[in-house]
Design a protein around this motif. Structure first.
Motif, mmCIF file in Angstrom:
data_model
loop_
_atom_site.group_PDB
_atom_site.id
_atom_site.type_symbol
_atom_site.label_atom_id
_atom_site.label_comp_id
_atom_site.label_asym_id
_atom_site.label_seq_id
_atom_site.Cartn_x
_atom_site.Cartn_y
_atom_site.Cartn_z
ATOM 1 N N ALA A 156 0.824 -1.209 0.000
ATOM 2 C CA ALA A 156 0.000 0.000 0.000
ATOM 3 C C ALA A 156 0.862 1.265 0.000
ATOM 4 C CB ALA A 156 -0.929 -0.015 1.214
ATOM 5 N N VAL A 157 2.030 1.222 0.668
ATOM 6 C CA VAL A 157 2.942 2.373 0.630
ATOM 7 C C VAL A 157 3.424 2.620 -0.795
ATOM 8 C CG1 VAL A 157 5.167 3.271 1.425
ATOM 9 C CG2 VAL A 157 3.686 2.051 3.014
ATOM 10 N N LEU A 159 1.776 2.034 -3.459
ATOM 11 C CA LEU A 159 0.667 2.709 -4.133
ATOM 12 C C LEU A 159 0.608 4.181 -3.736
ATOM 13 C CD1 LEU A 159 -1.859 2.521 -5.923
ATOM 14 C CD2 LEU A 159 -3.149 1.844 -3.881
ATOM 15 N N LEU A 160 0.868 4.477 -2.460
ATOM 16 C CA LEU A 160 0.885 5.866 -2.003
ATOM 17 C C LEU A 160 1.966 6.666 -2.718
ATOM 18 C CD1 LEU A 160 -0.047 8.080 0.003
ATOM 19 C CD2 LEU A 160 1.663 7.185 1.604
ATOM 20 N N CYS A 201 -5.139 2.868 -0.433
ATOM 21 C CA CYS A 201 -4.136 2.086 0.306
ATOM 22 C C CYS A 201 -4.805 1.054 1.209
ATOM 23 C CB CYS A 201 -3.245 3.017 1.118
ATOM 24 S SG CYS A 201 -2.132 4.038 0.132
ATOM 25 N N CYS A 204 -5.977 -1.730 -0.983
ATOM 26 C CA CYS A 204 -4.821 -2.509 -1.447
ATOM 27 C C CYS A 204 -4.340 -3.475 -0.371
ATOM 28 C CB CYS A 204 -3.707 -1.556 -1.869
ATOM 29 S SG CYS A 204 -2.183 -2.375 -2.384
ATOM 30 N N PRO A 228 0.783 2.952 5.448
ATOM 31 C CA PRO A 228 1.129 4.042 4.519
ATOM 32 C C PRO A 228 1.054 5.425 5.155
ATOM 33 C CG PRO A 228 -0.306 2.449 3.459
ATOM 34 C CD PRO A 228 -0.276 2.080 4.903
ATOM 35 N N GLY A 280 -6.951 4.999 5.550
ATOM 36 C CA GLY A 280 -6.474 3.652 5.221
ATOM 37 C C GLY A 280 -6.834 2.636 6.285
#
Length: 306
Positions: A156-157, A159-160, A201, A204, A228, A280
């Protein structure tokens, strides 16, 4: 009756081990490659933007200070990835290896940054130490026992970071503003994008845990969805400390307009990081509560009561 109780106890003891799958090699390879590529790219971009053959003047120092957040958050992410990958490559205590992996990454990154800005020894030392500390702090995110939860959060990070890159690319490439005033643009983007990024996030992280069938409970989903925003928040704290030290070393006096711009920038970073953190975490928790099927035991108990 005794045999049944013994079987249930044995099943309960073996359940955590069976429900603790390791993250797949593909996910670790993707995270590792993304960490190395993003770290190399952001350090090189920082040097291309601010590096000067004769040393940094006052304008170069301010450019470096304004651009310090990007390498810090990428280094925190890379340190966390190194902390998650190292125990898979080397046998030994997981927590010690996680810290060792992030420390090695930090030393290498800090040394490269120091050599790149070696003309200004003081500034190069500050930059190298900031990146070293950032990598070690990132390694702390890999300390939880269940690596699959950490990998879900790091996915997810990633994606961030893609959201942040897209926002920066849009602001740099777009010549037509969708807003009538830059402050209106700041306010709209500062409110909407962190919330949208936090929701994405959380989704995800949840999807990764569901795909792995990890058996992670509510707190695990909460942790994965919050990583994230936590990485963003910690990176902002490190960036603010690094900027203060850098300006004290590189400049005799900071102009009031520059101080106001830095204060506004950090205010947005803090507000955005906390928004993404809560969005998130809540999204991952809601997805866990509404989208996962009920356990078989709970369904059987409800059937007996009826």
């Amino acid at each position: 009756m005794t045999n049944t109780q013994e079987q249930q106890a044995a099943t309960a003891e073996s359940a955590p081990a069976a429900a603790d799958p390791r993250p797949g090699r593909v996910a670790l390879w993707v995270l590792g490659a993304a960490a190395v590529a993003s770290l190399a790219g952001v350090v090189y971009s920082l040097y291309r933007l601010t590096g000067m053959a004769d040393g940094l003047d006052d304008t170069g120092v301010m450019l470096l200070a304004n651009s310090l957040f990007s390498p810090i958050i990428v280094t925190v992410f890379a340190g966390a990835v190194a902390g998650a990958v190292t125990p898979r490559l080397v046998k030994g205590p997981q927590k010690a290896l996680a810290v060792l992996g992030s420390l090695v990454l930090g030393v290498v990154t800090g040394a490269i940054a120091y050599l790149g800005f070696g003309v200004d020894a003081d500034i190069a030392l500050v930059l190298g130490l900031v990146l070293l500390v950032s990598a070690v702090v990132g390694g702390l995110f890999a300390l939880p026992r269940r690596t699959v939860t950490v990998v879900a959060g790091l996915s997810a990070v990633l994606l961030l970071l893609a959201f942040m890159f897209g926002r920066g690319f849009y602001e740099a490439a777009s010549s037509v503003s969708l807003f009538s005033d830059p402050l209106d643009e700041y306010g709209a983007l500062g409110t909407a994008i962190p919330f949208i990024a936090g929701i994405a996030c959380g989704v995800c992280a949840f999807l990764y845990l569901r795909h792995k069938k990890a058996g992670v409970k509510l707190l695990g989903h909460l942790l994965a969805g919050a990583i994230p925003g936590a990485v963003w928040l910690v990176s902002t704290v490190l960036a603010q400390i690094g900027v203060e030290v850098l300006l004290n070393v590189g400049l005799n006096q900071v102009a009031p307009l520059d101080e106001a711009f830095l204060a506004l920038s950090f205010q947005w970073q803090y507000n955005g990081s906390m928004t993404a953190l809560f969005a998130g975490a809540l999204c991952a928790v809601f997805a866990y509560g509404f989208l996962l099927p009920k356990p078989a035991k709970a369904q059987s108990k409800d059937a007996r009561k009826s």
